[in-house]
Design a protein around this motif. Structure first.
Motif, mmCIF file in Angstrom:
data_model
loop_
_atom_site.group_PDB
_atom_site.id
_atom_site.type_symbol
_atom_site.label_atom_id
_atom_site.label_comp_id
_atom_site.label_asym_id
_atom_site.label_seq_id
_atom_site.Cartn_x
_atom_site.Cartn_y
_atom_site.Cartn_z
ATOM 1 N N VAL A 366 -6.945 33.549 -34.065
ATOM 2 C CA VAL A 366 -8.130 34.389 -34.148
ATOM 3 C C VAL A 366 -7.992 35.448 -33.064
ATOM 4 O O VAL A 366 -7.279 35.250 -32.079
ATOM 5 C CB VAL A 366 -9.408 33.544 -33.955
ATOM 6 C CG1 VAL A 366 -9.439 32.909 -32.575
ATOM 7 C CG2 VAL A 366 -10.652 34.359 -34.208
ATOM 8 N N GLU A 367 -8.669 36.583 -33.239
ATOM 9 C CA GLU A 367 -8.544 37.647 -32.264
ATOM 10 C C GLU A 367 -9.903 38.113 -31.771
ATOM 11 O O GLU A 367 -10.921 37.943 -32.437
ATOM 12 C CB GLU A 367 -7.763 38.834 -32.840
ATOM 13 C CG GLU A 367 -8.399 39.501 -34.033
ATOM 14 C CD GLU A 367 -7.548 40.619 -34.628
ATOM 15 O OE1 GLU A 367 -6.432 40.839 -34.137
ATOM 16 O OE2 GLU A 367 -8.005 41.249 -35.597
ATOM 17 N N GLY A 368 -9.895 38.679 -30.566
ATOM 18 C CA GLY A 368 -11.093 39.253 -29.976
ATOM 19 C C GLY A 368 -10.796 40.640 -29.452
ATOM 20 O O GLY A 368 -9.673 40.930 -29.032
ATOM 21 N N LEU A 369 -11.806 41.501 -29.476
ATOM 22 C CA LEU A 369 -11.631 42.914 -29.119
ATOM 23 C C LEU A 369 -12.599 43.293 -28.008
ATOM 24 O O LEU A 369 -13.773 42.909 -28.038
ATOM 25 C CB LEU A 369 -11.882 43.790 -30.345
ATOM 26 C CG LEU A 369 -11.991 45.300 -30.116
ATOM 27 C CD1 LEU A 369 -10.642 45.887 -29.728
ATOM 28 C CD2 LEU A 369 -12.525 45.991 -31.371
ATOM 29 N N ALA A 370 -12.101 44.058 -27.041
ATOM 30 C CA ALA A 370 -12.948 44.669 -26.023
ATOM 31 C C ALA A 370 -12.722 46.168 -26.043
ATOM 32 O O ALA A 370 -11.581 46.631 -26.122
ATOM 33 C CB ALA A 370 -12.641 44.096 -24.638
ATOM 34 N N VAL A 371 -13.812 46.920 -25.986
ATOM 35 C CA VAL A 371 -13.761 48.383 -25.880
ATOM 36 C C VAL A 371 -14.475 48.739 -24.583
ATOM 37 O O VAL A 371 -15.650 48.412 -24.408
ATOM 38 C CB VAL A 371 -14.446 49.059 -27.076
ATOM 39 C CG1 VAL A 371 -14.392 50.578 -26.923
ATOM 40 C CG2 VAL A 371 -13.806 48.623 -28.386
ATOM 41 N N GLN A 372 -13.744 49.389 -23.697
ATOM 42 C CA GLN A 372 -14.302 49.604 -22.364
ATOM 43 C C GLN A 372 -13.599 50.789 -21.720
ATOM 44 O O GLN A 372 -12.480 51.145 -22.086
ATOM 45 C CB GLN A 372 -14.090 48.335 -21.530
ATOM 46 C CG GLN A 372 -14.780 48.301 -20.190
ATOM 47 C CD GLN A 372 -14.668 46.922 -19.551
ATOM 48 O OE1 GLN A 372 -15.148 45.926 -20.097
ATOM 49 N NE2 GLN A 372 -14.017 46.857 -18.400
ATOM 50 N N LYS A 388 -7.068 44.031 -27.503
ATOM 51 C CA LYS A 388 -7.229 42.829 -28.313
ATOM 52 C C LYS A 388 -6.438 41.675 -27.716
ATOM 53 O O LYS A 388 -5.323 41.863 -27.214
ATOM 54 C CB LYS A 388 -6.749 43.073 -29.746
ATOM 55 C CG LYS A 388 -7.774 43.714 -30.657
ATOM 56 C CD LYS A 388 -7.333 43.645 -32.108
ATOM 57 C CE LYS A 388 -8.442 44.158 -33.022
ATOM 58 N NZ LYS A 388 -8.100 43.984 -34.442
ATOM 59 N N LEU A 389 -7.019 40.496 -27.832
ATOM 60 C CA LEU A 389 -6.320 39.259 -27.512
ATOM 61 C C LEU A 389 -6.224 38.410 -28.773
ATOM 62 O O LEU A 389 -7.149 38.404 -29.595
ATOM 63 C CB LEU A 389 -7.056 38.462 -26.441
ATOM 64 C CG LEU A 389 -7.047 38.999 -25.012
ATOM 65 C CD1 LEU A 389 -7.908 38.106 -24.128
ATOM 66 C CD2 LEU A 389 -5.630 39.074 -24.457
ATOM 67 N N VAL A 390 -5.132 37.697 -28.898
ATOM 68 C CA VAL A 390 -4.933 36.737 -29.992
ATOM 69 C C VAL A 390 -4.783 35.355 -29.369
ATOM 70 O O VAL A 390 -4.043 35.181 -28.397
ATOM 71 C CB VAL A 390 -3.680 37.089 -30.822
ATOM 72 C CG1 VAL A 390 -3.448 36.045 -31.914
ATOM 73 C CG2 VAL A 390 -3.809 38.477 -31.422
ATOM 74 N N ALA A 391 -5.495 34.378 -29.914
ATOM 75 C CA ALA A 391 -5.423 33.020 -29.371
ATOM 76 C C ALA A 391 -5.476 32.005 -30.498
ATOM 77 O O ALA A 391 -5.918 32.304 -31.613
ATOM 78 C CB ALA A 391 -6.547 32.770 -28.371
ATOM 79 N N ASP A 392 -5.043 30.797 -30.188
ATOM 80 C CA ASP A 392 -5.131 29.688 -31.137
ATOM 81 C C ASP A 392 -6.534 29.079 -31.073
ATOM 82 O O ASP A 392 -7.054 28.792 -29.981
ATOM 83 C CB ASP A 392 -4.087 28.621 -30.788
ATOM 84 C CG ASP A 392 -4.120 27.452 -31.746
ATOM 85 O OD1 ASP A 392 -3.726 27.632 -32.904
ATOM 86 O OD2 ASP A 392 -4.561 26.361 -31.324
#
Length: 572
Positions: A366-372, A388-392
């Protein structure tokens, strides 16, 4: 007589290994062999020479003190014997010798070795389509071709070009042709977005928009079928999406390892065609070492083998090899695939696995996004960064990071920080609490790396149910049955409510606690703000008030508008 070290290949890894071995073993007899007459040059600088950023080609094979790295330089300063215009024909492992041919005289001879190093590099991949042998079809594999290409462009012989391949070389060459020379350039990529092996589709969309804004036409999901021309040159490229007139075709569709001589000698190769080596960079023959573009390396995330032709790896591996062939014991345990690229005014950096690669490797990714902002938002000159980060999902192990932004040094620094962890199997806490330097001119107090880790934890903990910006634009915004809740200010939201009508509901975040009853409860609410933070907080509030069908638009209005500026009325 000292140990006899023979090195085949004298561009990146070969000279590095030779010089390191010489420093550790002053008595060794070291011989460098290369087919070319130009050696020890920075091949990754070729696009910048073509573009004019590097004015003089000599700079690519000169030291920081402007000494030209030619055979005489290696003889005098490094005490290494260099044989240019010399082709290695075969390896006799039993006799421990290399058969070579002098390309000027045709004379063949044998060179004996105690230790052999293979630094044979790679060859650009050219797909087997009709017309690839026409004049005007090139792949930039060495400085001679780069010089020829730049001379043609400078002489005004090239008005339009097609670059085949949306990887690093393809993007760099597209910029080189367009930025200085004004060549009408089309970039053709068979995958559904540029840099398919490095980043996911959303960040690739930002990059594509930037390329197009700078005059490069990008055709993704497109296959080259035929190159049209005659003995005078190229006239067009035929694709499955139509015909593109052009004067030049450049292939930048990746590379293949040069391992023919090693295969013939019986050395082991891997699934990608590269030589297999151990952590000391030894091949299946303990007297033969190899590195750079001709080998496969261990992927420190998946544990498998991967092919990663990068100049940075070649130089580090060269030092390891140089140490070991001189009697030392250094290791190169593998890589996570750290990569960075400049495309006009935008920078891209990545390390580890993309979401698609992680899923293909068997992770529940799954991935998460930060805009900063790339520095404190109150500091003048800040630019937006997208990370973006991708993690299990189960183990929360971080598998990859990718970032895009205008401040290239800042983008690279963030990815480098995470890349240093990836080989040690970090979890999201390691990233969300990663200690990085802070000062307003350089970063926010809560750095974007930490914010991305927190954003992904919120997804895994069920506090945020995101939809990617590309999916929002493709599937949600065009569907008139979908409801969007805009929690930005009334001034920001008014143009959107005017364009999309009642389905675009604007209730500013500070008014939401007293106005939430105005919202429908029997439909999905797609909550959007400028970057994703206020929409996440609003989603938390609404869930506490009994709303259950909520989706947070990742990256917010800012990301969506950068992907598609037409989402807002022209007069807004």
């Amino acid at each position: 007589m000292g140990r006899r070290i023979v090195i085949i290949g004298a561009v990146a890894l070969g000279p590095k290994a030779a010089c390191r071995a010489r420093r550790l073993d002053p008595e060794a007899e070291i011989t460098l062999i290369d087919r070319d007459t130009i050696i020890s040059y920075g091949g990754c600088g070729i696009p910048y020479y073509v573009s004019g950023d590097i004015a003089n080609v000599d700079e690519l094979f000169s030291t920081v003190f402007h000494a030209v790295r030619d055979p005489e330089f290696f003889d005098v300063y490094k005490r290494v014997n260099v044989r240019t215009a010399t082709e290695a024909l075969s390896i006799d492992r039993k006799a421990k010798s290399v058969r070579v041919r002098d390309l000027k005289t045709g004379e063949e001879s044998d060179i004996a070795y105690d230790t052999l190093v293979l630094a044979t590099g790679s060859t650009p991949f050219v797909p087997p389509v009709e017309g690839v042998d026409l004049p005007g079809v090139v792949s930039i594999s060495n400085l001679h071709k780069a010089i020829m290409l730049k001379d043609q462009i400078a002489a005004g012989k090239i008005g339009s070009a097609v670059v085949v391949g949306g990887g690093a070389i393809g993007l760099e060459m597209a910029e080189a042709l367009t930025a200085l020379w004004g060549v009408e350039t089309t970039l053709v990529e068979m995958c559904d977005h540029v840099l398919p092996q490095a980043i996911g589709p959303d960040l690739a969309g930002l990059l594509t928009r930037h390329l197009e804004d700078n005059g490069v036409s990008v055709m993704a999901s497109t296959r080259v079928q035929r190159i049209v021309g005659d003995e005078d040159g190229v006239t067009a490229v035929e694709t499955d999406k139509g015909t593109i007139p052009c004067d030049l075709v450049i292939f930048g569709a990746g590379a293949r390892p040069n391992t023919a001589i090693a295969r013939e000698a019986g050395l082991a190769v891997g699934p990608f065609g590269g030589l297999l080596v151990d952590a000391r960079m030894r091949t299946s023959d303990p007297n033969i070492y190899a590195g750079g573009d001709c080998v496969e390396v261990r992927n420190l995330i998946t544990g498998g083998s991967m092919y990663l032709p990068l100049g940075s790896l070649a130089n580090r591996q060269g030092r390891v090899i140089g140490t070991n062939i001189a009697g030392g014991n250094e290791r190169f345990d593998g890589a996570v695939g750290t990569f960075c690229l400049k495309a006009f005014d935008m920078a891209v950096a990545t390390a580890g696995l993309t979401l698609a690669q992680a899923k293909a490797a068997g992770f529940d990714a799954v991935e998460g996004l930060a805009v900063q902002a790339d520095r404190a938002h109150f500091y003048p000159g800040h630019k937006w960064m997208f990370l973006k980060l991708v993690a299990d999902r189960k183990t929360r192990r971080v598998l990859g990071v990718e970032a895009v932004g205008e401040a290239g040094d800042a983008v690279k620094a963030r990815v480098d920080a995470v890349a240093a962890l990836l080989g040690h199997h970090p979890d999201l806490d390691d990233v969300s609490n990663l200690e990085v330097g802070y000062a307003p001119p350089f970063a926010s107090a809560m750095d974007i790396v930490n914010a991305a880790g927190n954003a992904l934890k919120n997804v895994l903990d069920g506090f945020s149910h995101p939809v990617e910006p590309s999916v929002f634009l493709r599937d949600i915004l065009p569907d008139e049955s979908k409801i969007i809740l805009d929690v930005r200010s009334a001034k920001q939201g008014e143009p959107m409510t005017r364009k999309y009508g009642k389905r675009w509901i604007n209730i500013p975040q500070d008014e939401l606690p007293r106005r939430y009853d105005e919202l429908p409860r029997d439909v999905t609410l797609h909550v959007i703000c400028n970057t994703g933070l206020r929409s996440y907080e609003s989603q938390v509030l609404l869930r506490a008030k009994g709303f259950t069908d909520l989706v947070n638009v990742h990256g917010g209005y800012l990301f969506a508008r950068m992907l598609d500026p037409t989402i807002v009325p022209d007069e807004a």
